[in-house]
Structure formats: structure tokens, C-alpha cells
Design a protein around this motif. Structure first.
Motif, short mmCIF file in Angstrom:
data_model
loop_
_atom_site.label_atom_id
_atom_site.label_comp_id
_atom_site.label_asym_id
_atom_site.label_seq_id
_atom_site.Cartn_x
_atom_site.Cartn_y
_atom_site.Cartn_z
N THR A 1 0.81 -1.38 -0.07
CA THR A 1 0.00 0.08 0.01
C THR A 1 0.92 1.26 0.08
O THR A 1 0.73 2.25 -0.72
N SER A 2 1.70 1.40 0.77
CA SER A 2 2.62 2.39 1.04
C SER A 2 3.49 2.71 -0.36
O SER A 2 3.65 3.73 -1.02
N THR A 3 3.96 1.69 -1.01
CA THR A 3 4.86 1.82 -2.39
C THR A 3 3.81 2.13 -3.43
O THR A 3 4.07 3.03 -4.15
N PHE A 4 2.45 1.53 -3.29
CA PHE A 4 1.51 1.98 -4.44
C PHE A 4 1.19 3.42 -4.35
O PHE A 4 1.08 4.07 -5.23
N HIS A 5 0.97 4.02 -3.14
CA HIS A 5 0.64 5.29 -2.91
C HIS A 5 1.84 6.22 -3.46
O HIS A 5 1.73 7.25 -4.01
N HIS A 6 3.10 6.03 -3.09
CA HIS A 6 4.19 6.76 -3.47
C HIS A 6 4.32 6.82 -5.03
O HIS A 6 4.41 7.97 -5.72
N HIS A 7 3.99 5.84 -5.71
CA HIS A 7 4.17 5.67 -7.19
C HIS A 7 3.07 6.44 -7.78
O HIS A 7 3.17 7.00 -8.80
N PHE A 8 1.89 6.16 -7.08
CA PHE A 8 0.88 6.81 -7.78
C PHE A 8 1.03 8.15 -7.55
O PHE A 8 0.61 9.27 -8.79
N ARG A 9 1.31 8.82 -6.54
CA ARG A 9 1.35 10.49 -6.40
C ARG A 9 2.73 10.74 -7.43
O ARG A 9 2.64 11.74 -8.11
N SER A 10 3.84 10.01 -7.61
CA SER A 10 4.87 10.28 -8.69
C SER A 10 4.57 10.39 -9.81
O SER A 10 4.99 11.31 -10.58
N LEU A 11 3.68 9.67 -10.42
CA LEU A 11 3.05 9.53 -11.79
C LEU A 11 2.17 10.71 -11.90
O LEU A 11 2.11 11.42 -13.03
N THR A 12 1.17 11.00 -11.07
CA THR A 12 0.12 11.71 -11.35
C THR A 12 -0.02 13.22 -10.53
O THR A 12 -0.74 13.93 -10.77
N ALA A 13 1.16 13.30 -9.66
CA ALA A 13 1.05 14.23 -8.70
C ALA A 13 -0.17 14.57 -8.02
O ALA A 13 -0.37 15.48 -7.02
N LEU A 14 -1.05 13.44 -7.51
CA LEU A 14 -2.07 13.46 -6.74
C LEU A 14 -2.22 11.94 -5.84
O LEU A 14 -1.37 11.04 -6.45
N SER A 15 -2.85 12.04 -4.98
CA SER A 15 -2.87 10.61 -4.10
C SER A 15 -4.09 10.30 -4.96
O SER A 15 -4.86 10.87 -5.64
N PRO A 16 -4.63 8.61 -4.73
CA PRO A 16 -5.48 8.18 -5.39
C PRO A 16 -6.82 8.78 -5.04
O PRO A 16 -7.61 8.86 -5.87
N LEU A 17 -6.98 9.17 -3.70
CA LEU A 17 -8.24 9.79 -3.45
C LEU A 17 -8.56 11.07 -4.10
O LEU A 17 -9.66 11.42 -4.66
#
Length: 331
Positions: free
Chosen positions: A233-249
Motif C-alpha cells: 500500500t505504501s509503495t503504491f501510494h508513493h508511485h501513484f503520486r509520483s506519476l499523477t502528482a495526486l493521491s488516489p483519493l
């Protein structure tokens, strides 16, 4: 040394000449309006005769070129400016704020957008034996790169197909394939290859983004999304924000608000029902978040959009909406 300087001058003159040719090609096909959705699949041409206010909306996987003028794109805290010498490439769907910053009646903003099919990118990587991208952390899904003479020339050839549409089904796929190749071997090619490479972290995040786009009204579980991407979960959140500049929420919130705006504008749904339709349980929370994103509460925003349409300026040109109320972005 003199020969090198002369060669560089010739190359620069060739690039400026190609940009001027692209300028004339776009101007020709946008004389009757600010948006021209062409018969070439995925290709749109744009004209704007003055700067615009910042507009919220969604960029999709695409490459955008400007033949005249300039545009600013804000993704989270990042800002991208592109003009006749720089293209913008987007590898995943990204919510942004955009603004045309250079345009006038004498020198209108002229641009184009070509959607990118990531499956075509993957196939071309295989067919061309291009090297696999270097293992690395996820980069932003958006970047600017320097245009080249070869890239401009191939786009001119693509637009030239509009003069004889019977050639489009045969020649457009070939020319678009060359465009993808030019992008893959260009200075931002690594970004495209990361997204298109099976099993890469960027591709796994892109899959999660695809799921969110199709299921934005559902409550999301970080653990479930991370499991889909084969990450903690922590790795996913980090990479998601890195790609999109946003959190998933935050990403989901923008998807919901964009769709609610479309429902109210195109389908004349009231704010309460639109909020419920996209997954909000609290109308007051919906109104607050809508106001924060679009700069006005729902009723006032939709009323303004309809007035703009009635004034013949066209809701799509002014607010970045197509005829169905769906958000797009000019190149």
C-alpha cells in the motif's frame, strides 16, 4: 568549426520553415472555428485568438504541439509551458489546470493534439527492437520535450491527408506509427516506454488509473488498488503520486467532479442527483469541493456555461468542453 556552425544554421532554418508550414496547415483547417475534430482518428486542431482563464479538465494519453502561441499546464505543484519549439506528452489520464498564455487576433494560438494508443506503442517497441527502459521509480506522466524537424514534418504530412480523405484509412496508420517512433526515440521516449512496458511500475499504476476511471463512483480501498498493482500500500501510494502528482483519493475526487459537471451540463441533471450519481453522499461536501475545483458552486457554474453558449462564443471553446459536455484540452 565553420562547417559545424553552418550546418547548425541550416538545421535551425529548416526547423523554423517546418514550423511555419505547420502553422499554415493548422490555420487553414481552423478558419471556421476554434476546434476542428478531423477525419484523422485521434487528431484535433485548435485556434484561439486571445489568452484564456485557467480551466480545469482531464488530459488523456496524447502528444500536443503548438505552431504559434504558448500554453501553460499545471499538474499538482508542477507547471509545464510549451510553445512552437516544445511539445507536451501525456502518458496517462491526468487532471490538470490549463491556460493559453500567448494568443492574439493577429497571431492566434494554433495547436494540435494527437491521442496516443499505448497498445500501438508497445507493439512498435517490439517490432523495432527498441531497448527496454531502465528500471527506475515512476516519473510524472506528463513532460515537455524539444520538437525536431522530423517530428514537425511528419505531423504536416498527417494534416495534409485532410485534403483528400480517401487516403486517410490507408496512410494515417502508417504516419501515426512514424510519429510514435519519433517520440520513442526522442528526449521523452523513456517516459512512453515506461508506461508501455509490461510489468513496469508505471504500467501497473496506469492499470490502477484505468480502474479508477471506470469505477470512480465506488468507494476505493487502498489495499485493493495496491494489490491490483502488485505493490504494498505504501509503495503504491508513493508511485501513484509520483506519476499523477495526486493521491488516489484526490484523483478519484477530480474524476467525480468532472463527471458531475458533464451530467449537469449535457444531461441537465440537478446538482443533488449528479452528486449522488458520481458517489457523493453529502450534497454540501459536493458543493464545497465543486466550488474549489471550478471556482463557482454548481448552479452558478452551469448557468455561466450555458450563458456563454447562448452568447455564441461556444461552451466548448470557452470552457474546454466538447458538445456533450465532456472535458477536453486543446493542444
Amino acid at each position: 568549426m565553420k562547417n559545424l556552425v553552418a550546418d547548425n544554421k541550416i538545421e535551425d532554418n529548416g526547423l523554423e520553415s517546418a514550423i511555419e508550414t505547420l502553422n499554415k496547415s493548422i490555420a487553414r483547417w481552423t478558419e471556421q472555428g476554434e476546434l476542428h475534430t478531423t477525419a484523422v482518428p485521434g487528431l484535433s486542431l485548435f485556434r484561439r485568438e486571445g489568452p484564456t482563464e485557467p480551466i480545469s479538465g482531464m488530459y488523456e494519453p496524447s502528444v500536443c504541439l503548438v505552431a504559434q502561441g504558448a500554453k501553460r499546464v499545471m499538474l499538482g505543484d508542477d507547471t509545464y509551458v510549451y510553445d512552437a519549439h516544445h511539445y507536451l506528452i501525456t502518458s496517462v489520464h491526468l487532471p490538470t489546470i490549463v491556460q493559453i498564455i500567448e494568443a492574439s487576433p493577429d497571431k492566434p494560438y494554433l495547436g494540435l493534439r494527437l491521442k496516443i494508443d499505448l497498445r500501438e506503442v508497445s507493439q512498435l517497441m517490439v517490432d523495432s527492437n527498441l531497448p527496454q527502459p531502465r528500471p527506475q521509480l515512476s516519473n510524472r506522466g506528463m513532460a515537455t520535450g524539444e520538437v525536431t524537424l522530423q517530428l514537425i514534418n511528419v505531423f504536416v504530412r498527417l494534416i495534409d491527408l485532410l485534403a483528400d480523405e480517401k487516403d486517410i484509412p490507408i496512410l494515417s496508420p502508417v504516419i501515426q506509427r512514424e510519429i510514435i517512433y519519433r517520440l520513442l526515440v526522442g528526449d521523452q521516449g523513456e517516459r512512453l516506454r515506461q508506461i508501455a512496458t509490461a510489468g513496469s511500475q508505471s504500467q501497473q499504476i496506469a492499470k490502477a488509473i484505468g480502474w479508477l476511471k471506470n469505477n470512480y463512483s465506488q468507494a476505493i480501498s487502498m489495499d485493493s488498488l495496491a494489490a491490483q498493482a502488485n505493490m504494498s500500500t505504501s509503495t503504491f501510494h508513493h508511485h501513484f503520486r509520483s506519476l499523477t502528482a495526486l493521491s488516489p483519493l484526490q484523483y478519484q475526487k477530480q474524476l467525480r467532479l468532472q463527471e458531475a459537471r458533464r451530467l449537469m451540463l449535457a444531461e441537465r441533471m440537478d446538482a443533488a442527483n449528479a452528486a449522488f450519481q458520481v458517489g457523493y453522499e453529502s450534497p454540501s461536501q459536493f458543493s464545497r469541493e465543486y466550488n474549489r475545483l471550478f471556482g463557482a458552486p454548481p448552479l452558478r457554474d452551469i448557468t455561466n456555461l450555458r450563458q456563454l453558449k447562448a452568447n455564441d462564443r461556444g461552451q466548448q471553446e470557452v470552457q474546454g468542453l466538447d458538445g456533450n459536455g465532456k472535458v477536453y484540452y486543446a493542444a
